[in-house]
Each structure stands twice: as C-alpha cells, then as structure tokens.
Design a protein around this motif. Sequence first.
Motif, PDB file in Angstrom:
ATOM      1  N   LEU A 133       0.746  -1.114  -0.021  1.00  0.00           N
ATOM      2  CA  LEU A 133      -0.019  -0.034  -0.091  1.00  0.00           C
ATOM      3  C   LEU A 133       0.755   1.317  -0.044  1.00  0.00           C
ATOM      4  O   LEU A 133       0.377   2.375  -0.781  1.00  0.00           O
ATOM      5  N   ASP A 134       2.063   1.072   0.939  1.00  0.00           N
ATOM      6  CA  ASP A 134       2.775   2.496   0.569  1.00  0.00           C
ATOM      7  C   ASP A 134       3.664   2.421  -0.454  1.00  0.00           C
ATOM      8  O   ASP A 134       4.157   1.575  -1.016  1.00  0.00           O
ATOM      9  N   LEU A 135       4.025   3.622  -0.807  1.00  0.00           N
ATOM     10  CA  LEU A 135       4.756   3.959  -2.210  1.00  0.00           C
ATOM     11  C   LEU A 135       6.151   3.541  -1.926  1.00  0.00           C
ATOM     12  O   LEU A 135       6.659   3.954  -0.809  1.00  0.00           O
ATOM     13  N   PRO A 136       7.038   3.291  -3.217  1.00  0.00           N
ATOM     14  CA  PRO A 136       8.392   3.210  -2.811  1.00  0.00           C
ATOM     15  C   PRO A 136       8.974   4.528  -2.720  1.00  0.00           C
ATOM     16  O   PRO A 136       8.585   5.387  -3.170  1.00  0.00           O
ATOM     17  N   ALA A 137      10.100   4.692  -2.020  1.00  0.00           N
ATOM     18  CA  ALA A 137      10.957   5.975  -1.904  1.00  0.00           C
ATOM     19  C   ALA A 137      11.091   6.517  -3.230  1.00  0.00           C
ATOM     20  O   ALA A 137      10.923   7.762  -3.284  1.00  0.00           O
ATOM     21  N   LYS A 138      11.622   5.694  -4.114  1.00  0.00           N
ATOM     22  CA  LYS A 138      11.667   6.468  -5.514  1.00  0.00           C
ATOM     23  C   LYS A 138      10.351   6.088  -6.364  1.00  0.00           C
ATOM     24  O   LYS A 138      10.019   5.034  -6.674  1.00  0.00           O
ATOM     25  N   HIS A 139       9.919   7.335  -6.658  1.00  0.00           N
ATOM     26  CA  HIS A 139       8.613   7.238  -7.423  1.00  0.00           C
ATOM     27  C   HIS A 139       8.189   8.613  -7.919  1.00  0.00           C
ATOM     28  O   HIS A 139       8.600   9.683  -7.388  1.00  0.00           O
ATOM     29  N   THR A 140       7.419   8.992  -8.877  1.00  0.00           N
ATOM     30  CA  THR A 140       7.039  10.175  -9.410  1.00  0.00           C
ATOM     31  C   THR A 140       5.754   9.936  -9.773  1.00  0.00           C
ATOM     32  O   THR A 140       5.050   9.079 -10.652  1.00  0.00           O
ATOM     33  N   VAL A 141       4.796  10.914  -9.485  1.00  0.00           N
ATOM     34  CA  VAL A 141       3.529  11.091  -9.702  1.00  0.00           C
ATOM     35  C   VAL A 141       3.363  11.686 -11.013  1.00  0.00           C
ATOM     36  O   VAL A 141       3.905  12.813 -11.252  1.00  0.00           O
ATOM     37  N   LEU A 142       2.847  10.990 -12.246  1.00  0.00           N
ATOM     38  CA  LEU A 142       2.785  11.340 -13.455  1.00  0.00           C
ATOM     39  C   LEU A 142       1.623  12.166 -14.003  1.00  0.00           C
ATOM     40  O   LEU A 142       1.570  13.206 -14.580  1.00  0.00           O
ATOM     41  N   ARG A 143       0.468  11.754 -13.158  1.00  0.00           N
ATOM     42  CA  ARG A 143      -0.737  12.622 -13.371  1.00  0.00           C
ATOM     43  C   ARG A 143      -1.786  12.224 -12.368  1.00  0.00           C
ATOM     44  O   ARG A 143      -1.721  11.142 -11.743  1.00  0.00           O
ATOM     45  N   SER A 144      -2.628  13.224 -12.158  1.00  0.00           N
ATOM     46  CA  SER A 144      -3.539  12.986 -10.864  1.00  0.00           C
ATOM     47  C   SER A 144      -5.019  13.356 -11.448  1.00  0.00           C
ATOM     48  O   SER A 144      -5.124  14.703 -12.334  1.00  0.00           O
ATOM     49  N   PHE A 145      -6.145  12.798 -11.090  1.00  0.00           N
ATOM     50  CA  PHE A 145      -7.322  13.193 -11.457  1.00  0.00           C
ATOM     51  C   PHE A 145      -8.394  13.170 -10.317  1.00  0.00           C
ATOM     52  O   PHE A 145      -7.933  12.490  -9.449  1.00  0.00           O
ATOM     53  N   ALA A 146      -9.601  13.850 -10.343  1.00  0.00           N
ATOM     54  CA  ALA A 146     -10.465  13.628  -9.209  1.00  0.00           C
ATOM     55  C   ALA A 146     -11.793  13.904  -9.910  1.00  0.00           C
ATOM     56  O   ALA A 146     -12.031  14.872 -10.780  1.00  0.00           O
ATOM     57  N   GLY A 147     -12.786  13.380  -9.516  1.00  0.00           N
ATOM     58  CA  GLY A 147     -14.031  13.482 -10.198  1.00  0.00           C
ATOM     59  C   GLY A 147     -15.427  13.154  -8.871  1.00  0.00           C
ATOM     60  O   GLY A 147     -14.946  12.352  -8.024  1.00  0.00           O
ATOM     61  N   HIS A 148     -16.403  13.817  -9.125  1.00  0.00           N
ATOM     62  CA  HIS A 148     -17.315  13.463  -8.160  1.00  0.00           C
ATOM     63  C   HIS A 148     -18.577  12.782  -8.712  1.00  0.00           C
ATOM     64  O   HIS A 148     -19.005  12.640  -9.847  1.00  0.00           O
ATOM     65  N   TRP A 198       6.537  -2.940 -15.483  1.00  0.00           N
ATOM     66  CA  TRP A 198       7.640  -2.776 -14.579  1.00  0.00           C
ATOM     67  C   TRP A 198       7.524  -1.422 -14.140  1.00  0.00           C
ATOM     68  O   TRP A 198       8.405  -0.987 -12.952  1.00  0.00           O
ATOM     69  N   TRP A 199       6.923  -0.498 -14.314  1.00  0.00           N
ATOM     70  CA  TRP A 199       6.912   0.934 -13.880  1.00  0.00           C
ATOM     71  C   TRP A 199       5.595   1.603 -13.371  1.00  0.00           C
ATOM     72  O   TRP A 199       5.588   2.243 -12.763  1.00  0.00           O
ATOM     73  N   TYR A 200       4.616   0.606 -13.664  1.00  0.00           N
ATOM     74  CA  TYR A 200       3.063   1.489 -13.610  1.00  0.00           C
ATOM     75  C   TYR A 200       2.528   0.960 -12.168  1.00  0.00           C
ATOM     76  O   TYR A 200       2.814   0.067 -11.802  1.00  0.00           O
ATOM     77  N   ARG A 201       2.055   2.310 -11.556  1.00  0.00           N
ATOM     78  CA  ARG A 201       1.336   1.931 -10.432  1.00  0.00           C
ATOM     79  C   ARG A 201       0.026   3.048 -10.429  1.00  0.00           C
ATOM     80  O   ARG A 201       0.327   4.311 -10.690  1.00  0.00           O
ATOM     81  N   ALA A 202      -0.940   2.664 -10.013  1.00  0.00           N
ATOM     82  CA  ALA A 202      -2.427   3.491  -9.879  1.00  0.00           C
ATOM     83  C   ALA A 202      -2.723   3.479  -8.769  1.00  0.00           C
ATOM     84  O   ALA A 202      -2.874   2.495  -8.175  1.00  0.00           O
ATOM     85  N   ILE A 212       1.258   6.613 -11.373  1.00  0.00           N
ATOM     86  CA  ILE A 212       2.676   6.839 -10.702  1.00  0.00           C
ATOM     87  C   ILE A 212       3.861   5.966 -11.171  1.00  0.00           C
ATOM     88  O   ILE A 212       3.418   4.794 -11.318  1.00  0.00           O
ATOM     89  N   ASN A 213       4.903   6.579 -11.726  1.00  0.00           N
ATOM     90  CA  ASN A 213       5.958   5.741 -11.980  1.00  0.00           C
ATOM     91  C   ASN A 213       6.766   5.313 -10.769  1.00  0.00           C
ATOM     92  O   ASN A 213       7.315   6.111 -10.102  1.00  0.00           O
TER      93      ASN A 213
END
Length: 144
Positions: A6-21, A65-69, A104-105
């Motif tokens: 559940l926790d993100l690894p130390a090395k990560h980059t958020v590539l895009r974020s979205f929110a909707g109702h 190998w890189w993808y996390r949502a 997240i990368n």
Amino acid sequence: MNDLHLDLPAKHTVLRSFAGHLEAQPDDVYALLVGWLKQADDDASRHIRMLTDPDERFIVVEGDWWYRAEYRVRPEAEQVSEVEAEQVSESEVVAGSVVEFEIINVAQTAHWVAGIKARSVVQNAPAEFGRLLTELSDELGAEE
C-alpha cells in the motif's frame, strides 16, 4: 516490482492526478470500483496486481515494470451548519463521493525510461478516467 504494498516506494514520480465527483455513497462507489478494476484485470491481456484497503477506501493497481495506479474514494460532505450536523447522521450529510486517481512511475531502475514509456498511458488517462466515472455513475444510477 515484485512485492505489492500500500505504501509507495521511496523512488517514485506522480505522473498525473485526477479527481471526479459521483452522486453516491463512498462505500457503494468503492465496492463498485473494486469490482470494475477486477473485471478490467480479467479482461486485460496483461496481468495486473491489485491490493485494497476497504477501511480507507484505497486501491493500488500495479502492472508492467513501472506502472502504479492509486484510487481513493472520499466522502464529499454537504455544507451544513454545526447545529444541522448534530441533528443528522453522517450518511445524511454526505452529498456524494470524490474518486481520486493517480498514475505513478515506480520504476526502481531506469526510472527516466519509464517516463518515456508512460507517455501514451498519461496521454490517454483523461479520457479513460472520464469513461470510468461515466460507467460507475451509470451503474450506480441503475442500482437506485
């Protein structure tokens, strides 16, 4: 990544974020979203891994190998006074749900290459997230 957490690894980059109702209770949205993601995994030609935390209404999906949502379903409260809030239950105060989604990368090696590999996923993400919200909304509307 071999282990899903559940926790993100130390090395990560958020590539895009979205929110909707969505006009539905958070628990209902979360349950439907989990089912939708499991169905998407069953239909996919590639294998994804999924981990859920129902108490937090949090879902992690990893693939390639890189993808996390990450998906979160949060309550969206109506604006009510303190007096009104004391007179109604929490479910009566909740106006709907906010679905949050991040791409997240999490590549631990060749992290920069994943940014290139992710271009098409990131480019298609707004339409895919919109489609997800529409399908969830349609399904939730049908259940009422």
